[in-house]
Design a protein around this motif. Structure first.
Motif: not given
Length: 177
Positions: A81-85, A98-99, A129-130, A133
């Motif tokens: 997942d692109a939003r997992v940092t 996340i984020d 928030q999130g 996601v």
């Protein structure tokens, strides 16, 4: 030459006036937005969606697989997942960020099962928030587990505001019974 100096002085003065007028309008707009969110109108507008997002954040999964297999599955799905940092192993758990900071999910890798869910999140502008996601990641984990023949159960968690974390942004953590 004198006219050029006058024009330059007028441009500089107009720039200062524009800067201060714009910052005052932005500050007033922010105050109005904050009052609307905190007031009855804001609560009425955000109550339904906030409740839905909060339910999404409370979604937990229980995977019926050995810890190594479940940890690999969770790590693989989360890193896609692109939003997992950040995804990292931490003493019998897998922590998913996340984020950049929140929400934060933790998968507890137990001998007979793995339980994964959000452990902390932020609440800003009337919403947790999130949520979308996390819902997307949880659905992907459920789908991937189903393809691998791993049984998945769903549960729910409830959250409370964490007063120790400060107010900006508000941090909410899992409510302990």
């Amino acid at each position: 030459m004198g006219k050029l100096v006058i024009v330059l002085v007028l441009i500089v003065l107009a720039s200062f006036v524009w800067y201060f007028a714009k910052s005052k309008v932005s500050r007033v707009h922010g105050q109005v937005r904050d009052r609307a969110i905190e007031g009855n109108i804001g609560r009425a507008l955000t109550a339904g969606p906030a409740t839905k997002h909060l339910a999404m954040m409370g979604r937990t999964l229980t995977l019926g697989a050995d810890p190594q297999r479940a940890g690999e599955l969770v790590t693989h799905v989360a890193t896609a997942d692109a939003r997992v940092t950040d995804v990292r192993a931490d003493a019998g758990t897998v922590v998913i960020t996340i984020d950049g900071s929140y929400p934060r999910a933790r998968a507890h890798l137990l001998a007979d099962r793995t339980v994964i869910g959000i452990e902390a999140m932020t609440w800003e502008m009337g919403f947790p928030q999130g949520a979308a996601v996390w819902d997307r990641i949880a659905t992907a984990i459920t789908t991937a587990a189903g393809h691998q023949g791993i049984p998945v159960g769903e549960g729910a968690r409830h959250f409370v505001r964490d007063p120790a974390a400060g107010n900006d942004p508000e941090v909410w953590t899992v409510q302990v019974a």
